[in-house]
Design a protein around this motif. Structure first.
Motif, PDB file in Angstrom:
ATOM      1  N   ILE A 145     -25.889 -10.339 -48.903  1.00 15.04           N
ATOM      2  CA  ILE A 145     -26.589 -11.559 -49.299  1.00 15.04           C
ATOM      3  C   ILE A 145     -27.047 -12.301 -48.044  1.00 15.04           C
ATOM      4  N   ALA A 146     -28.262 -12.821 -48.094  1.00 14.73           N
ATOM      5  CA  ALA A 146     -28.791 -13.570 -46.955  1.00 14.73           C
ATOM      6  C   ALA A 146     -29.021 -15.047 -47.283  1.00 14.73           C
ATOM      7  N   ARG A 147     -29.545 -15.361 -48.474  1.00 10.86           N
ATOM      8  CA  ARG A 147     -29.828 -16.746 -48.857  1.00 10.86           C
ATOM      9  C   ARG A 147     -29.479 -16.944 -50.329  1.00 10.86           C
ATOM     10  N   ILE A 148     -29.126 -18.177 -50.660  1.00 13.49           N
ATOM     11  CA  ILE A 148     -28.956 -18.564 -52.059  1.00 13.49           C
ATOM     12  C   ILE A 148     -29.563 -19.947 -52.258  1.00 13.49           C
ATOM     13  N   VAL A 149     -30.037 -20.184 -53.478  1.00  9.98           N
ATOM     14  CA  VAL A 149     -30.446 -21.515 -53.931  1.00  9.98           C
ATOM     15  C   VAL A 149     -29.900 -21.665 -55.344  1.00  9.98           C
ATOM     16  N   TYR A 150     -29.025 -22.646 -55.533  1.00  9.98           N
ATOM     17  CA  TYR A 150     -28.433 -22.849 -56.858  1.00  9.98           C
ATOM     18  C   TYR A 150     -28.971 -24.150 -57.449  1.00  9.98           C
TER      19      TYR A 150
END
Length: 729
Positions: free
Chosen positions: A581-586
């Motif tokens: 995983i590199a980026r998340i937006v929740y």
């Protein structure tokens, strides 16, 4: 520690193979407006205000010459006049060359401190120092055209450009040692140089550049030549005690040593047209001290210029005329106008690579004190984010801007706040993290109150800040979540290995060992994870290879700090099909998680360590027990092209996903509902059809205004600004 592994995730994950992968093949350029925030110039006219100023010299006609060791686009040495940028010197950037910390001029030449290295011994030949060595000295340029060198018999360097043989080598020192000159002053006949490393003032013939004489001064810095040809010199640069000494032009000590007030930190010296001695004080006062000479030759302080405490006078952190912030240079022209340069920090320490906290150059009428003009270059390696309470308020790591979208491009913004206070809060974790600059913000409103969360450029550390009425614009250090220990001895009490967090339980903004908590369960170092803070204030950490962790907000302590604990953490395993995983937006309001990264068939490699990954997946019902992958977007990727095409940042606003590319000046726009490509945006003419790399992990943000317009903000790594796109679907 108790880590709760979500059995919902382990039990139910719909196979992504049955979903349609949405590529990025069919693209069309959208219709939008290009603008920017934080720099007086946008580069559409070929101009930009440099990101740092370490020294200035003011010519009689009001031309201001500047110098700094580094400007991302090569404007280390530049010239400004009447509120405009009129020249860039060049040949001080790349191929071993760098600017410096001093500058002077006479009626024929400009003299600027600079250095020449060999880029880790990769550059060889007569133009470069031998292996393991750096040259420090002076570049001489024509006053009439500072891009052209003024060669002399002993000059060396730059044989392939217009500054050939115009560099005077003063020190040849082992690479890694700072032997740069910290002061220069010139008449038409002589050039005075502060050899800080050699503890001496050296006087050269201003025309032949031959050495004439020298005398000893302990760690000399800035120099000013008085109307009687005597010389004022700062001594003790790099120490805790800097003094201002008085010498004849031949080095004989003279009466008139300046008595500085307690706590003063001299940063520069200037002589007014009336013969007053002005000393910039970069201590807590943030003022310019004015001294007059008495009949006996002594000096007496007669006044000050600037508001006491500068930008930190009430209301704290509010910029304005005469509210100085990190003065690095002062001077006068022959008409009596006063000039002052600031960088939010002050002159850089010896052997420091800092580029300040944003450059401001101002001109005032003297002694009436009205503002003539102001130039600003306020951001570098710094992203921007909107206040959820209003898209008319934009934060960067250390600035706040107010927006008026009715204004033309480049004029929508106004500098409204400097949120970093090095005097009240020297323990701000940002000062102790890579680059020492606070960047990559996330602004959240929790129970109506604003909180600022920021990342370092590599997203290893999440800094937490609160606000209160007593500190106005200043953000108060509130907490820190660290994936690994900070290098060095700060802070006392951090573990030698593994994750840890700090919370400012006594509310003083200082890090105490008793306020530090390590991760008691794993004792592990997460490494290259990515932090995200959702709208309610819960903290998420995307680990590279172990899934996603949520640290729910546990409320607030008695001083208003958000409370997080390792024990309350929830762990969600790596969602298929990801291997990294590199980026998340929740998006908490819809329980939607956007994840970008790599798969076994589209793997990660260490040469692309900062990228956002090869695919992006939207999951609905993330925390409900049945997380549902909705679509997969194949992100733009071509590692064999020149420049490479790779994504670096992801932002989501209402119905659209915005993906910033790293090496190519492009934002790809996708429909957040379907994952379909909508189009793309590239820089327009207002910013010269170009921008720098988006060179940080969280370098893009977006918001939808009430009128339906989307505003997208990106880090511009090249020219000290935030790039802004305005698009109405």
């Amino acid at each position: 520690m108790t880590v709760k592994v979500s059995t919902r995730f382990a039990a139910v994950l719909i196979a992504l193979g049955s979903l349609i992968s949405i590529g990025a093949a069919a693209q069309s350029q959208l219709t939008y407006t290009t603008s920017w925030i934080g720099n007086t110039f946008g580069f559409g006219d070929g101009k930009w205000m440099q990101q740092d100023i370490q020294a200035i010299n003011v010519a009689p006609d009001g031309t201001v010459f500047t110098n700094s060791p580094w400007d991302e686009s090569g404007s280390e040495i530049a010239a400004y006049k009447n509120g405009d940028k009129i020249a860039v010197a060049g040949a001080t950037h790349g191929w071993g060359a760098a600017g410096g910390d001093a500058i002077a001029s006479n009626h024929t030449y400009v003299y600027a401190a600079m250095s020449i290295g060999n880029q880790n011994n990769r550059l060889v030949g007569a133009d470069y120092p031998p292996a393991g060595t750096t040259w420090f000295g002076i570049t001489r340029r024509l006053l009439s055209n500072i891009a052209v060198g003024a060669p002399f018999d002993s000059g060396i360097g730059n044989s392939a450009n217009t500054t050939k043989n115009s560099f005077l080598r003063v020190n040849a020192i082992a690479t890694g040692t700072d032997a740069g000159l910290r002061g220069l002053a010139a008449t038409d006949a002589e050039l005075y140089a502060s050899d800080t490393y050699g503890n001496q003032i050296i006087v050269f013939d201003a025309n032949t550049m031959r050495r004439l004489r020298s005398w000893s001064v302990a760690a000399p810095g800035r120099i000013a030549i008085d109307t009687d040809s005597s010389v004022w010199v700062m001594s003790g640069v790099g120490t805790a005690s800097i003094s201002v000494l008085h010498y004849s032009s031949t080095g004989a000590p003279l009466p008139g040593t300046v008595a500085l007030p307690t706590g003063a930190v001299p940063a520069d010296i200037a002589i007014s047209p009336a013969g007053q001695i002005l000393i910039a004080d970069n201590g807590a006062r943030q003022q310019v001290l004015v001294y007059a000479k008495t009949a006996s030759g002594a000096t007496q302080q007669t006044g000050v210029l600037g508001t006491l405490y500068g930008i930190f006078h009430d209301p704290k952190g509010t910029p304005g005329a005469w509210r100085f912030n990190g003065v690095t240079g002062v001077g006068f022209d022959q008409a009596g106008n006063f000039f002052v340069a600031q960088n939010g920090e002050g002159p850089r320490p010896l052997a420091s690579a800092t580029v300040g906290q944003g450059a401001v150059l101002e001109s005032y009428k003297y002694p009436t004190r009205s503002l003539n003009w102001q130039l600003q270059g306020l951001t570098f390696v710094d992203a921007a984010a909107f206040d959820p309470a209003s898209p008319n308020s934009v934060y960067t790591g250390s600035k706040r801007f107010t927006m008026d979208y009715a204004q033309p491009p480049g004029h929508e913004w106004k500098y409204a706040g400097f949120t970093l206070d090095r005097f009240d809060f020297p323990d701000d974790p940002a000062f102790h993290q890579p680059r020492g600059v606070r960047g990559e913000p996330m602004v959240r409103r929790i129970n109506g109150q604003p909180y600022l969360f920021t990342l370092d450029p590599g997203a290893h550390y999440l800094n937490v800040y609160r606000f209160d009425a007593a500190h106005d614009e200043v953000a108060i250090p509130s907490g820190l979540l660290a994936q690994n220990p900070l290098p060095g001895s700060w802070p006392a009490g951090q573990p030698t290995y593994g994750e840890w967090m700090w919370r400012d339980t006594d509310g003083d903004g200082h890090v105490d060992a008793s306020e530090i908590t390590g991760n008691p369960s794993t004792g592990s170092t997460v490494g290259n994870g990515f932090w995200w803070v959702d709208a309610p204030g819960n903290v998420w950490l995307a680990t590279p290879a172990s899934g996603i962790r949520e640290m729910p907000l546990q409320g607030f302590d008695s001083v208003g700090n958000p409370v997080y604990t390792y024990a309350s953490s929830k762990m969600f395993p790596m969602p298929a099909p990801f291997s990294r995983i590199a980026r998340i937006v929740y998006i908490a309001g819809t329980d939607t998680m956007y994840v970008s990264g790599y798969t076994s068939s589209l793997p990660w490699d260490a040469t692309h360590w900062k990228e956002a990954g090869r695919i992006l997946v939207r999951y609905d019902n993330w925390s409900s027990g049945t997380p549902t992958p909705v679509y997969t977007i194949e992100l733009p990727w071509n590692a064999s092209s020149n420049p490479q095409v790779t994504p670096v940042g992801v932002a989501v606003a209402d119905d659209y996903v915005f993906v910033a590319e790293l090496y190519t000046p492009k934002v790809d726009v996708y429909d957040a509902r379907s994952g379909q490509m909508v189009g793309y945006m590239t820089p327009g003419a207002a910013v010269g059809n170009t921008t720098g790399w988006v060179d940080v992990y969280l370098g893009i943000s977006a918001v939808r205004r009430d009128n339906g317009e989307y505003v997208v903000l990106l880090e511009d790594d090249a020219r000290a600004k935030i790039l802004m796109y305005r698009w109405t679907p």
